[in-house]
Scaffold this motif. Structure first.
Motif, PDB file in Angstrom:
ATOM      1  N   GLU A   1       0.813  -1.212   0.000  1.00 64.34           N
ATOM      2  CA  GLU A   1       0.000   0.000   0.000  1.00 64.34           C
ATOM      3  C   GLU A   1       0.846   1.261   0.000  1.00 64.34           C
ATOM      4  O   GLU A   1       0.310   2.371   0.080  1.00 64.34           O
ATOM      5  CB  GLU A   1      -0.939  -0.006   1.205  1.00 64.34           C
ATOM      6  CG  GLU A   1      -1.964  -1.119   1.167  1.00 64.34           C
ATOM      7  CD  GLU A   1      -2.914  -1.050   2.352  1.00 64.34           C
ATOM      8  OE1 GLU A   1      -3.083   0.052   2.916  1.00 64.34           O
ATOM      9  OE2 GLU A   1      -3.473  -2.089   2.709  1.00 64.34           O
TER      10      GLU A   1
ATOM     11  N   ASN B   1       4.255   6.444  -4.508  1.00 67.28           N
ATOM     12  CA  ASN B   1       3.549   5.597  -3.568  1.00 67.28           C
ATOM     13  C   ASN B   1       4.122   5.729  -2.162  1.00 67.28           C
ATOM     14  O   ASN B   1       3.390   5.696  -1.181  1.00 67.28           O
ATOM     15  CB  ASN B   1       3.650   4.141  -4.051  1.00 67.28           C
ATOM     16  CG  ASN B   1       2.535   3.264  -3.516  1.00 67.28           C
ATOM     17  OD1 ASN B   1       1.567   3.752  -2.967  1.00 67.28           O
ATOM     18  ND2 ASN B   1       2.694   1.974  -3.676  1.00 67.28           N
TER      19      ASN B   1
ATOM     20  N   THR C   1      -1.641   7.839  -5.644  1.00 67.96           N
ATOM     21  CA  THR C   1      -1.884   6.404  -5.661  1.00 67.96           C
ATOM     22  C   THR C   1      -3.301   6.064  -5.229  1.00 67.96           C
ATOM     23  O   THR C   1      -3.741   4.952  -5.434  1.00 67.96           O
ATOM     24  CB  THR C   1      -0.917   5.672  -4.714  1.00 67.96           C
ATOM     25  OG1 THR C   1      -1.125   6.151  -3.385  1.00 67.96           O
ATOM     26  CG2 THR C   1       0.528   5.894  -5.120  1.00 67.96           C
TER      27      THR C   1
ATOM     28  N   GLY D   1      -4.431   5.537  -2.334  1.00 66.38           N
ATOM     29  CA  GLY D   1      -4.533   4.660  -1.170  1.00 66.38           C
ATOM     30  C   GLY D   1      -3.776   5.203   0.012  1.00 66.38           C
ATOM     31  O   GLY D   1      -2.789   5.900  -0.132  1.00 66.38           O
ATOM     32  N   SER D   2      -4.247   4.876   1.196  1.00 66.79           N
ATOM     33  CA  SER D   2      -3.534   5.262   2.406  1.00 66.79           C
ATOM     34  C   SER D   2      -2.257   4.463   2.540  1.00 66.79           C
ATOM     35  O   SER D   2      -2.182   3.313   2.123  1.00 66.79           O
ATOM     36  CB  SER D   2      -4.417   5.000   3.625  1.00 66.79           C
ATOM     37  OG  SER D   2      -3.675   5.097   4.817  1.00 66.79           O
ATOM     38  N   THR D   3      -1.243   5.074   3.149  1.00 70.61           N
ATOM     39  CA  THR D   3      -0.004   4.340   3.399  1.00 70.61           C
ATOM     40  C   THR D   3       0.132   3.958   4.860  1.00 70.61           C
ATOM     41  O   THR D   3       1.202   3.599   5.307  1.00 70.61           O
ATOM     42  CB  THR D   3       1.212   5.175   2.968  1.00 70.61           C
ATOM     43  OG1 THR D   3       1.159   6.426   3.641  1.00 70.61           O
ATOM     44  CG2 THR D   3       1.219   5.395   1.484  1.00 70.61           C
TER      45      THR D   3
END
Length: 340
Positions: free
Chosen positions: A135, A257, A263, A265-267
């Motif tokens: 992620e 990312n 991206t 999405g959460s990292t």
């Protein structure tokens, strides 16, 4: 104030005094990579200091030809236990590899020597393949030991090497029947150029071994170093898709990312201890040391700015300058305005 020219020139002289002209690097064993020192020398070379570049190139060649560089899988181990860079302490750290990746890319820019690009490629491939969370973000390190044995995942017997790639290649990788370290063989470049097919054969064979454990904390400061390094590599050699392909991940937005940009999405990764983590928009501290907190914000912000200059996606600079944490307004000037 910035140091004047005399201070910088004196620093180069002093580094020359401590330089190991036989083996590269500074001082004796154990030898650590010193990417910030070598980056300084590259900058002095760019300013016209003729004595600086040979210190850099000799050291980069010695490190990448030695056992401190993983000749099969790419990436650098923690340090060399000997003055020749042959036998490493086998731990691999994100912060070392991020800084060394960027350093080798800069050395290629300064010299045009393809061997520096090869090392940068291999180091990026290692980070993307083995250290990247699905992620986003990069893990902290990989252990030196496997099943309680130092270097077990990385060393080779003579019989195994000869059976896989033949005696000539084995000797070109520094191996011998009696071994070059504790009865086993640490691989380093000791002869003619090794065919890429042989390296691929060894890599495939090593995939069948137990891998060293990975410390899966995602530290914001160390990720900032990777955020700076990977887009810089992309700007030097590749598109972002090419960088993803180095790690076998396709078009996965590598450097982007890691910073949580572009991206979708959460990292954030739950369950980590004593780390700085992303929650998708900012960093969350699970520790209490204010100096570490400042380090995480500061290094990550510098990585975001480097990412901006090398990729120019919307969001890099906005996030970097929200990290002041006190609402201070920062004039970004030619970068596009003032943000709070």
């Amino acid at each position: 104030p910035a140091p004047d020219d005399r201070v910088l020139e004196d620093a180069v002289v002093r580094l020359g005094v401590s330089f190991d002209h036989a083996h590269g690097g500074f001082g004796g064993a154990p030898k650590f990579p010193q990417p910030m020192t070598l980056e300084f020398l590259l900058r002095m070379h760019a300013r016209g200091e003729v004595s600086a570049l040979p210190l850099v190139t000799r050291t980069l060649d010695a490190m990448s030809e030695g056992g401190m560089f993983d000749q099969v899988g790419g990436g650098f181990h923690r340090y060399s236990t000997d003055e020749r860079w042959h036998v490493p302490h086998f731990e691999k750290m994100l912060y070392d590899n991020a800084q060394l990746l960027r350093l080798y890319a800069h050395a290629w820019q300064a010299t045009g020597e393809a061997r520096f690009r090869r090392v940068a490629d291999a180091t990026a491939g290692y980070l993307l393949r083995e250290m990247q969370h699905p992620e986003g973000g990069f893990f902290s390190s990989q252990d030196a030991d496997t099943e309680g044995v130092e270097g077990k995942s990385f060393v080779w017997s003579w019989t195994e090497l000869v059976g896989l790639v033949g005696e000539e290649v084995a000797r070109s990788l520094g191996a011998s029947p009696e071994g070059n370290w504790e009865g086993t063989n640490v691989l380093f470049r000791a002869g003619p150029e090794v065919p890429e097919e042989a390296i691929e054969t060894l890599f495939e064979a090593r995939l069948g071994r137990v891998a060293p454990a990975t410390d899966d904390k995602i530290l914001a400061g160390w990720n900032g170093l990777a955020i700076a390094a990977l887009p810089a590599l992309g700007a030097t050699f590749y598109t972002v898709k090419d960088l993803g392909d180095l790690g076998g991940g396709g078009s996965n937005g590598v450097g982007l990312n890691a910073s949580g940009q572009a991206t979708g999405g959460s990292t954030a990764v739950g369950g980590m201890q004593n780390a700085f983590l992303y929650n998708g928009t900012a960093m969350v501290s699970t520790g209490t040391d204010p100096s570490v907190y400042a380090q995480g914000y500061g290094i990550n912000a510098s990585g975001q700015v480097a990412g901006y200059f090398n990729t120019d996606p919307d969001g890099f600079v906005l996030h970097a300058f929200r990290y002041d944490g006190v609402g201070a307004r920062v004039d970004l000037g030619t970068l596009g305005g003032t943000y709070s």
